[in-house]
Design a protein around this motif. Structure first.
Motif, PDB file in Angstrom:
ATOM      1  N   SER A 100     -44.538  70.746  18.024  1.00  0.00           N
ATOM      2  CA  SER A 100     -44.089  70.067  16.804  1.00  0.00           C
ATOM      3  C   SER A 100     -43.402  68.749  17.150  1.00  0.00           C
ATOM      4  N   VAL A 101     -43.670  67.737  16.320  1.00  0.00           N
ATOM      5  CA  VAL A 101     -43.121  66.401  16.525  1.00  0.00           C
ATOM      6  C   VAL A 101     -42.470  65.937  15.222  1.00  0.00           C
ATOM      7  N   ALA A 102     -41.196  65.568  15.287  1.00  0.00           N
ATOM      8  CA  ALA A 102     -40.499  65.038  14.113  1.00  0.00           C
ATOM      9  C   ALA A 102     -40.622  63.525  14.109  1.00  0.00           C
ATOM     10  N   ILE A 103     -40.957  62.967  12.936  1.00  0.00           N
ATOM     11  CA  ILE A 103     -41.123  61.526  12.789  1.00  0.00           C
ATOM     12  C   ILE A 103     -40.378  61.055  11.540  1.00  0.00           C
ATOM     13  N   PRO A 104     -40.045  59.765  11.472  1.00  0.00           N
ATOM     14  CA  PRO A 104     -39.347  59.258  10.276  1.00  0.00           C
ATOM     15  C   PRO A 104     -40.193  59.413   9.021  1.00  0.00           C
ATOM     16  N   ALA A 105     -39.540  59.650   7.902  1.00  0.00           N
ATOM     17  CA  ALA A 105     -40.235  59.883   6.641  1.00  0.00           C
ATOM     18  C   ALA A 105     -40.691  58.588   5.977  1.00  0.00           C
ATOM     19  N   ASP A 106     -39.996  57.465   6.228  1.00  0.00           N
ATOM     20  CA  ASP A 106     -40.431  56.225   5.582  1.00  0.00           C
ATOM     21  C   ASP A 106     -41.739  55.758   6.216  1.00  0.00           C
ATOM     22  N   ARG A 107     -42.639  55.199   5.395  1.00  0.00           N
ATOM     23  CA  ARG A 107     -44.002  54.923   5.841  1.00  0.00           C
ATOM     24  C   ARG A 107     -44.074  53.977   7.034  1.00  0.00           C
ATOM     25  N   ALA A 126     -34.577  59.181   8.455  1.00  0.00           N
ATOM     26  CA  ALA A 126     -34.241  58.664   9.788  1.00  0.00           C
ATOM     27  C   ALA A 126     -32.887  59.165  10.292  1.00  0.00           C
ATOM     28  N   ALA A 127     -31.908  59.240   9.403  1.00  0.00           N
ATOM     29  CA  ALA A 127     -30.565  59.662   9.811  1.00  0.00           C
ATOM     30  C   ALA A 127     -30.500  61.133  10.205  1.00  0.00           C
ATOM     31  N   LEU A 128     -31.523  61.910   9.854  1.00  0.00           N
ATOM     32  CA  LEU A 128     -31.514  63.354  10.120  1.00  0.00           C
ATOM     33  C   LEU A 128     -32.368  63.745  11.315  1.00  0.00           C
ATOM     34  N   LEU A 129     -33.017  62.780  11.950  1.00  0.00           N
ATOM     35  CA  LEU A 129     -33.929  63.109  13.045  1.00  0.00           C
ATOM     36  C   LEU A 129     -33.219  63.692  14.256  1.00  0.00           C
ATOM     37  N   TYR A 130     -31.997  63.241  14.531  1.00  0.00           N
ATOM     38  CA  TYR A 130     -31.263  63.813  15.665  1.00  0.00           C
ATOM     39  C   TYR A 130     -31.073  65.320  15.474  1.00  0.00           C
ATOM     40  N   GLY A 131     -30.748  65.720  14.260  1.00  0.00           N
ATOM     41  CA  GLY A 131     -30.546  67.140  13.982  1.00  0.00           C
ATOM     42  C   GLY A 131     -31.806  67.968  14.108  1.00  0.00           C
ATOM     43  N   SER A 132     -32.966  67.328  14.074  1.00  0.00           N
ATOM     44  CA  SER A 132     -34.227  68.060  14.175  1.00  0.00           C
ATOM     45  C   SER A 132     -34.517  68.529  15.593  1.00  0.00           C
ATOM     46  N   PHE A 147     -38.976  61.477  17.256  1.00  0.00           N
ATOM     47  CA  PHE A 147     -38.770  60.042  17.286  1.00  0.00           C
ATOM     48  C   PHE A 147     -37.434  59.754  16.604  1.00  0.00           C
ATOM     49  N   ILE A 148     -36.568  59.007  17.283  1.00  0.00           N
ATOM     50  CA  ILE A 148     -35.265  58.673  16.697  1.00  0.00           C
ATOM     51  C   ILE A 148     -35.021  57.181  16.867  1.00  0.00           C
ATOM     52  N   ASN A 149     -34.729  56.505  15.763  1.00  0.00           N
ATOM     53  CA  ASN A 149     -34.414  55.083  15.828  1.00  0.00           C
ATOM     54  C   ASN A 149     -33.193  54.868  16.709  1.00  0.00           C
ATOM     55  N   GLY A 150     -33.170  53.733  17.412  1.00  0.00           N
ATOM     56  CA  GLY A 150     -32.153  53.494  18.421  1.00  0.00           C
ATOM     57  C   GLY A 150     -30.724  53.626  17.940  1.00  0.00           C
ATOM     58  N   ASN A 151     -30.419  53.097  16.753  1.00  0.00           N
ATOM     59  CA  ASN A 151     -29.028  53.151  16.285  1.00  0.00           C
ATOM     60  C   ASN A 151     -28.571  54.581  16.041  1.00  0.00           C
ATOM     61  N   TYR A 152     -29.452  55.413  15.479  1.00  0.00           N
ATOM     62  CA  TYR A 152     -29.083  56.805  15.224  1.00  0.00           C
ATOM     63  C   TYR A 152     -29.008  57.608  16.520  1.00  0.00           C
ATOM     64  N   ALA A 153     -29.862  57.292  17.482  1.00  0.00           N
ATOM     65  CA  ALA A 153     -29.784  57.963  18.781  1.00  0.00           C
ATOM     66  C   ALA A 153     -28.446  57.664  19.446  1.00  0.00           C
ATOM     67  N   PHE A 154     -28.082  56.390  19.486  1.00  0.00           N
ATOM     68  CA  PHE A 154     -26.861  55.982  20.170  1.00  0.00           C
ATOM     69  C   PHE A 154     -25.627  56.546  19.489  1.00  0.00           C
ATOM     70  N   GLU A 155     -25.619  56.550  18.156  1.00  0.00           N
ATOM     71  CA  GLU A 155     -24.462  57.064  17.427  1.00  0.00           C
ATOM     72  C   GLU A 155     -24.283  58.564  17.625  1.00  0.00           C
ATOM     73  N   ASN A 156     -25.338  59.241  18.051  1.00  0.00           N
ATOM     74  CA  ASN A 156     -25.246  60.676  18.317  1.00  0.00           C
ATOM     75  C   ASN A 156     -25.125  60.990  19.812  1.00  0.00           C
ATOM     76  N   GLY A 157     -24.736  59.976  20.581  1.00  0.00           N
ATOM     77  CA  GLY A 157     -24.431  60.198  21.992  1.00  0.00           C
ATOM     78  C   GLY A 157     -25.607  60.112  22.939  1.00  0.00           C
TER      79      GLY A 157
END
Length: 251
Positions: free
Chosen positions: A105-112, A155-161, A169-179
Motif C-alpha cells: 500500500s502507498v499513501a499519496i496526497p489527495a489533491d490532484r 497532505a497534513a495527514l500523510l505522516y500519520g499514515s 509520499f510526504i511533502n517536505g514541510n510536513y515531513a520536517f515538522e514531524n521530525g
C-alpha cells in the motif's frame, strides 16, 4: 512628518519561516511591515487571499496553484519564484523502493496536483504507468505489476499514515515538522532540476490580480529582498538541506 508604514500580510504554511523573517527585517528600513500569517493546511491560504484577509501567500507550487485556479476560479498573479521542495517517500517497513512487494500500500496526497506528482515519481522508477481519462478525469493504470494499492490522504495527514501503509509520499514541510529529515530519512526523493524553467513544482509568491497599486509596489519590494544571496543560503540550510532556491540572486 514620518512616512506612513506600509503593511503586507503574507500567508505561509508551517512554522519554519526564517527566509521571510530575514526579509521582514530588511523591509523595516523601507518602512514596510511584513506580517507572517501561518496556516496548517494547503487550502485556507488561497481562500483567505481570495477574500482579502491576506495580501499574498507563499507556500504552493505552480501545479497546485493552477489546479486551485481551475477548480475555484481564483484570480491570482505570480510575483516571483521561491524554492523547490522535492517530495519524499517514507516508510517504517521498507528501506528502498526495491523492497516493495505485490499488494503493498502507498499513501499519496489527495489533491490532484500532488497526486499526479507522486504517481509521476513512481512512473519514473518504472513501477507503474497511467493515463488520465480525458472524459472522466480519472486515473487509469496501464501498468502496475506489483498491484500497488493507493490510498489518498490530505497532505497534513500523510505522516500519520505511516503506521497503516507500506510507504507514503510526504511533502517536505510536513515531513520536517514531524521530525523527519527529507534528505536522510526518506527512502526515495523526487528528482527536480531547475534547468527546466517551466518546472510545475517551483513554489511561488502569489497575490490577487486586483491588488491595489500601492500594495503591488510594496509586494515587489518583498520579493526583491527575498530573491537575494542571503536568502538563498538560508533556504539551503532549511529542512535538513533538502530545499533548492528557485531564483538567481539579485545580490
Amino acid at each position: 512628518m514620518s512616512e506612513k508604514v506600509r503593511q503586507i500580510k503574507l500567508g505561509v504554511v508551517g512554522n519554519e519561516n526564517s527566509p521571510w523573517e530575514y526579509v521582514a527585517q530588511k523591509l523595516k528600513k523601507e518602512n514596510i511591515e511584513l506580517e507572517i500569517v501561518t496556516y496548517s493546511d494547503y487550502f485556507s491560504p488561497n481562500k483567505d487571499l481570495s477574500e482579502g484577509l491576506i495580501d499574498a501567500n507563499a507556500y504552493q507550487h505552480k501545479a497546485f496553484l493552477d489546479a486551485e485556479i481551475s477548480e475555484k476560479h481564483y484570480d491570482f498573479e505570480i510575483y516571483g519564484e521561491t524554492y523547490l521542495d522535492p517530495i519524499g517517500i517514507y516508510s517504517k517497513r521498507i528501506k528502498s523502493l526495491k523492497g516493495l512487494n505485490k499488494g503493498d500500500s502507498v499513501a499519496i496526497p489527495a489533491d490532484r496536483s500532488n497526486e499526479i506528482r507522486s504517481l509521476r515519481v513512481l512512473k519514473g522508477e518504472d513501477l507503474i504507468d497511467y493515463v488520465v481519462d480525458e472524459h472522466s478525469d480519472e486515473i487509469v493504470f496501464t501498468k502496475n505489476p506489483l498491484n500497488l494499492k493507493f490510498s489518498r490522504y490530505e497532505a497534513a495527514l500523510l505522516y500519520g499514515s505511516l503506521d497503516e501503509v507500506t510507504c507514503a509520499f510526504i511533502n517536505g514541510n510536513y515531513a520536517f515538522e514531524n521530525g523527519l529529515n527529507p534528505v536522510t530519512d526518506s527512502i526515495f526523493r523526487e528528482k527536480l532540476d531547475l534547468g527546466d524553467c517551466d518546472n510545475p513544482f517551483v513554489k511561488v509568491l502569489v497575490a490577487s490580480s486586483k491588488l491595489e497599486e500601492d500594495k503591488q509596489r510594496t509586494l515587489r519590494r518583498v520579493i526583491f529582498y527575498y530573491q537575494t544571496g542571503a536568502v538563498a543560503e538560508i533556504i539551503k540550510q532549511m529542512q535538513g538541506g533538502s530545499l533548492i532556491p528557485a531564483f538567481l540572486p539579485r545580490f
